[in-house]
Enzyme design. Sequence first.
Site, PDB file in Angstrom:
ATOM      1  N   LYS A 165       0.827  -1.204   0.000  1.00 52.00           N
ATOM      2  CA  LYS A 165       0.000   0.000   0.000  1.00 52.00           C
ATOM      3  C   LYS A 165       0.868   1.263   0.000  1.00 52.00           C
ATOM      4  CE  LYS A 165      -3.339   1.882   3.317  1.00 52.00           C
ATOM      5  NZ  LYS A 165      -2.649   3.154   3.536  1.00 52.00           N
ATOM      6  N   LYS A 180       7.485   0.979   1.646  1.00 52.56           N
ATOM      7  CA  LYS A 180       8.161   0.239   0.566  1.00 52.56           C
ATOM      8  C   LYS A 180       9.514   0.846   0.224  1.00 52.56           C
ATOM      9  CE  LYS A 180       4.860   1.011  -2.328  1.00 52.56           C
ATOM     10  NZ  LYS A 180       3.905   1.642  -1.406  1.00 52.56           N
ATOM     11  N   LYS A 186       5.284   8.555  -7.631  1.00 54.79           N
ATOM     12  CA  LYS A 186       5.769   9.500  -6.613  1.00 54.79           C
ATOM     13  C   LYS A 186       7.263   9.795  -6.799  1.00 54.79           C
ATOM     14  CE  LYS A 186       5.432   8.345  -2.236  1.00 54.79           C
ATOM     15  NZ  LYS A 186       5.094   7.934  -0.893  1.00 54.79           N
ATOM     16  N   ASP A 211      -1.330  -0.813  -4.353  1.00 54.08           N
ATOM     17  CA  ASP A 211      -2.724  -0.841  -3.916  1.00 54.08           C
ATOM     18  C   ASP A 211      -3.661  -0.222  -4.957  1.00 54.08           C
ATOM     19  OD1 ASP A 211      -3.064   2.058  -1.756  1.00 54.08           O
ATOM     20  OD2 ASP A 211      -1.630   1.658  -3.336  1.00 54.08           O
TER      21      ASP A 211
HETATM   22  P1  ADP Z   1       5.999   3.964   0.531  1.00 59.23           P
HETATM   23  O1  ADP Z   1       7.207   3.892  -0.323  1.00 59.23           O
HETATM   24  O2  ADP Z   1       5.371   2.630   0.773  1.00 59.23           O
HETATM   25  O3  ADP Z   1       4.979   4.947   0.028  1.00 59.23           O
HETATM   26  P2  ADP Z   1       7.792   5.178   2.458  1.00 59.23           P
HETATM   27  O4  ADP Z   1       8.921   4.216   2.434  1.00 59.23           O
HETATM   28  O5  ADP Z   1       7.965   6.452   1.722  1.00 59.23           O
HETATM   29  O6  ADP Z   1       6.436   4.476   1.982  1.00 59.23           O
HETATM   30  O7  ADP Z   1       7.469   5.439   4.000  1.00 59.23           O
HETATM   31  C1  ADP Z   1       6.438   6.292   4.423  1.00 59.23           C
HETATM   32  C2  ADP Z   1       6.873   6.991   5.719  1.00 59.23           C
HETATM   33  O8  ADP Z   1       6.980   6.035   6.770  1.00 59.23           O
HETATM   34  C3  ADP Z   1       8.232   7.663   5.599  1.00 59.23           C
HETATM   35  O9  ADP Z   1       8.179   8.898   6.242  1.00 59.23           O
HETATM   36  C4  ADP Z   1       9.169   6.687   6.317  1.00 59.23           C
HETATM   37  O10 ADP Z   1      10.275   7.324   6.888  1.00 59.23           O
HETATM   38  C5  ADP Z   1       8.256   6.109   7.387  1.00 59.23           C
HETATM   39  N1  ADP Z   1       8.642   4.756   7.825  1.00 59.23           N
HETATM   40  C6  ADP Z   1       8.755   3.648   7.057  1.00 59.23           C
HETATM   41  N2  ADP Z   1       9.120   2.578   7.782  1.00 59.23           N
HETATM   42  C7  ADP Z   1       9.264   3.015   9.068  1.00 59.23           C
HETATM   43  C8  ADP Z   1       9.625   2.374  10.313  1.00 59.23           C
HETATM   44  N3  ADP Z   1       9.899   1.080  10.394  1.00 59.23           N
HETATM   45  N4  ADP Z   1       9.689   3.173  11.424  1.00 59.23           N
HETATM   46  C9  ADP Z   1       9.407   4.491  11.368  1.00 59.23           C
HETATM   47  N5  ADP Z   1       9.042   5.128  10.239  1.00 59.23           N
HETATM   48  C10 ADP Z   1       8.964   4.407   9.093  1.00 59.23           C
HETATM   49 MG    MG Z   2       7.596   4.880  -2.107  1.00 55.86          MG
END
Ligand code: ADP
Ligand code: MG
Length: 270
Positions: free
Chosen positions: A9, A14, A40, A124
Amino acid sequence: MKKIAIYGKGGIGKSTTTANLSAAFSEMGLKVCQVGCDPKNDSTRLLLGHICRKTVLDVVRDNDAITSEDIVHTGYNQISCIEAGGPEPGVGCAGRGIIVALEKVRELNVLSDMDAVLYDVLGDVVCGGFAVPIREGYATDIYIISSGELMSLYAANNIAKGIKRFALRGVVRLGGIIGNSRNTLNEKKLLQEFAARLNTYLITFIPRDSIVNEAENKRQTVIQYAADSDQAKVYRKLANMVLHNAKMTVPTPMDFEELEALAEKYGSKN
Ligand code: ADP
Ligand code: MG
């Protein structure tokens, strides 16, 4: 070559997890490429130290005769970074962008000498484009990231449905569920049972830790920013598990009522 795709999601973690995995692989001496497949466009930010300035789609839009140097950017520890990119908001289809971008990557043969390629894919969305990495054989080992939140489990279950479809006619397999904690009730147990119901397992449970946000604010992976931290150890452990994973399965997705019941069983106090 390990061909890995990380699905989940939006906002589940990710890109953060994939970048840390790439960093951990590179520390092991592997030649790594991370391919961001999310409009993104920030998948490789923690490896490059900035948002990728030229996505594959940007380059394709500007120029027909492109070379691999135009689309491959070098990041932390010599990791090759590629961002598929996406259309301008409101015009065009994000999935189509991924199709065009991955075709270019294949055409330019930029992945041929890699030990590991990691595709970071927004999963998602019900859009054929997001299935391209698994439909067209780019990735074979698929991992789904989820927390204990119902909507993230819902997305994970949908992704499992897609993987099942392609697994039945090819080499694509589900390698496991990567738990990324949101500190919900009984989260690890819930994810363990969720994974078991999908005919897979919880390969690692990543704790929620503010060091991740600190590192993010410094535009770095945790592996780079806090190499000796417990969180960095978790990412290294995950990298090891992924590299030596022998439990590759065809998933058995659930129906929505079953999923709801599971979330209710673990995720409520009374
Ligand atoms: P996605 O790529 O799935 O959209 P992101 O990797 O950009 O998601 O992460 C979304 C947010 O959650 C970011 O601000 C990231 O730093 C935070 N985040 C991800 N994993 C963790 C974790 N294990 N602990 C704290 N913050 C996290
Ligand atoms: Mg991402």
